[in-house]
Design a protein around this motif. Structure first.
Motif, mmCIF file in Angstrom:
data_model
loop_
_atom_site.group_PDB
_atom_site.id
_atom_site.type_symbol
_atom_site.label_atom_id
_atom_site.label_comp_id
_atom_site.label_asym_id
_atom_site.label_seq_id
_atom_site.Cartn_x
_atom_site.Cartn_y
_atom_site.Cartn_z
ATOM 1 N N ALA A 44 3.044 7.641 3.902
ATOM 2 C CA ALA A 44 4.010 7.873 4.980
ATOM 3 C C ALA A 44 3.493 7.326 6.310
ATOM 4 O O ALA A 44 4.257 6.733 7.082
ATOM 5 C CB ALA A 44 4.306 9.366 5.099
ATOM 6 N N ILE A 45 2.210 7.508 6.578
ATOM 7 C CA ILE A 45 1.640 7.017 7.839
ATOM 8 C C ILE A 45 1.696 5.494 7.892
ATOM 9 O O ILE A 45 2.073 4.918 8.921
ATOM 10 C CB ILE A 45 0.197 7.536 8.025
ATOM 11 N N ILE A 46 1.344 4.843 6.807
ATOM 12 C CA ILE A 46 1.396 3.371 6.803
ATOM 13 C C ILE A 46 2.836 2.889 6.937
ATOM 14 O O ILE A 46 3.118 1.905 7.621
ATOM 15 C CB ILE A 46 0.711 2.799 5.552
ATOM 16 N N LEU A 47 3.783 3.585 6.315
ATOM 17 C CA LEU A 47 5.193 3.231 6.463
ATOM 18 C C LEU A 47 5.635 3.361 7.916
ATOM 19 O O LEU A 47 6.343 2.500 8.441
ATOM 20 C CB LEU A 47 6.062 4.105 5.557
ATOM 21 N N ILE A 48 5.190 4.426 8.597
ATOM 22 C CA ILE A 48 5.518 4.600 10.016
ATOM 23 C C ILE A 48 4.919 3.467 10.845
ATOM 24 O O ILE A 48 5.566 2.930 11.740
ATOM 25 C CB ILE A 48 5.039 5.978 10.512
ATOM 26 N N PHE A 49 3.667 3.089 10.547
ATOM 27 C CA PHE A 49 3.054 1.951 11.248
ATOM 28 C C PHE A 49 3.871 0.680 11.041
ATOM 29 O O PHE A 49 4.095 -0.087 11.978
ATOM 30 C CB PHE A 49 1.622 1.711 10.765
ATOM 31 N N ASN A 50 4.318 0.447 9.810
ATOM 32 C CA ASN A 50 5.100 -0.754 9.514
ATOM 33 C C ASN A 50 6.427 -0.752 10.257
ATOM 34 O O ASN A 50 6.856 -1.787 10.773
ATOM 35 C CB ASN A 50 5.333 -0.887 8.008
ATOM 36 N N ILE A 51 7.089 0.398 10.303
ATOM 37 C CA ILE A 51 8.367 0.483 11.017
ATOM 38 C C ILE A 51 8.151 0.269 12.507
ATOM 39 O O ILE A 51 8.916 -0.463 13.152
ATOM 40 C CB ILE A 51 9.045 1.840 10.738
ATOM 41 N N PRO A 99 0.814 -1.216 0.000
ATOM 42 C CA PRO A 99 0.000 0.000 0.000
ATOM 43 C C PRO A 99 0.852 1.271 0.000
ATOM 44 O O PRO A 99 0.485 2.266 -0.629
ATOM 45 C CB PRO A 99 -0.830 -0.083 1.282
ATOM 46 N N VAL A 100 1.989 1.225 0.678
ATOM 47 C CA VAL A 100 2.880 2.389 0.706
ATOM 48 C C VAL A 100 3.337 2.720 -0.709
ATOM 49 O O VAL A 100 3.300 3.873 -1.142
ATOM 50 C CB VAL A 100 4.102 2.124 1.622
ATOM 51 N N ILE A 101 3.746 1.701 -1.438
ATOM 52 C CA ILE A 101 4.237 1.902 -2.801
ATOM 53 C C ILE A 101 3.127 2.453 -3.692
ATOM 54 O O ILE A 101 3.341 3.376 -4.481
ATOM 55 C CB ILE A 101 4.801 0.579 -3.359
ATOM 56 N N MET A 102 1.910 1.919 -3.556
ATOM 57 C CA MET A 102 0.797 2.397 -4.380
ATOM 58 C C MET A 102 0.412 3.836 -4.039
ATOM 59 O O MET A 102 0.142 4.633 -4.934
ATOM 60 C CB MET A 102 -0.405 1.469 -4.232
ATOM 61 N N PHE A 103 0.395 4.168 -2.750
ATOM 62 C CA PHE A 103 0.088 5.546 -2.363
ATOM 63 C C PHE A 103 1.138 6.516 -2.900
ATOM 64 O O PHE A 103 0.807 7.592 -3.397
ATOM 65 C CB PHE A 103 0.001 5.690 -0.839
ATOM 66 N N VAL A 104 2.409 6.145 -2.798
ATOM 67 C CA VAL A 104 3.485 7.036 -3.254
ATOM 68 C C VAL A 104 3.461 7.188 -4.776
ATOM 69 O O VAL A 104 3.569 8.300 -5.299
ATOM 70 C CB VAL A 104 4.854 6.534 -2.747
ATOM 71 N N ILE A 105 3.312 6.086 -5.500
ATOM 72 C CA ILE A 105 3.261 6.174 -6.968
ATOM 73 C C ILE A 105 2.062 7.010 -7.409
ATOM 74 O O ILE A 105 2.169 7.878 -8.281
ATOM 75 C CB ILE A 105 3.221 4.767 -7.608
#
Length: 116
Positions: free
Chosen positions: A101-108, A68-74
């Motif tokens: 960015a929020i989902i990436l922070i959740f993943n980290i 989802p992070v990749i799709m949101f960024v693209i």
């Protein structure tokens, strides 16, 4: 943070419908005025990517997948590049980048918690 991904996924799905309708109208306006802009098409692509990213983030809410992070960024980057005079697309593209960015922070955060 399963709830956070769920909320972002739901918002993303709802926003994708709004973005899709706005983009169809903007694309129609671009076609009728023959101005050569691609804001409507860019918005429609952003809407589709936000819809898919929202569905994937709901399905993967207990996993650390970055799809989802990749799709949101693209989607956000394509929207920013293709916006032209379609000024709402700048807003929606920024929202897409923030969701990514929020989902990436959740993943980290989940990765750090899982390592402890």
């Amino acid at each position: 943070m399963k709830t956070g991904k769920l909320v972002i996924g739901i918002f993303s799905i709802v926003l994708s419908v709004i973005i899709g309708f706005q983009s169809m109208i903007a694309g129609l306006g671009n076609t009728l005025s023959e101005n050569g802009e691609a804001g409507g098409s860019g918005g429609f692509i952003l809407g589709i990517l936000m819809l898919v990213a929202g569905i994937v983030s709901i399905v993967q809410r207990s996993h650390r997948g970055n799809a989802p992070v990749i799709m949101f960024v693209i989607g956000g980057l394509l929207g920013l590049i293709l916006a032209g005079s379609y000024s709402d697309l700048y807003i929606w593209s920024t929202v897409s980048l923030v969701f990514g960015a929020i989902i990436l922070i959740f993943n980290i955060r989940n990765k750090k918690i899982a390592q402890q």
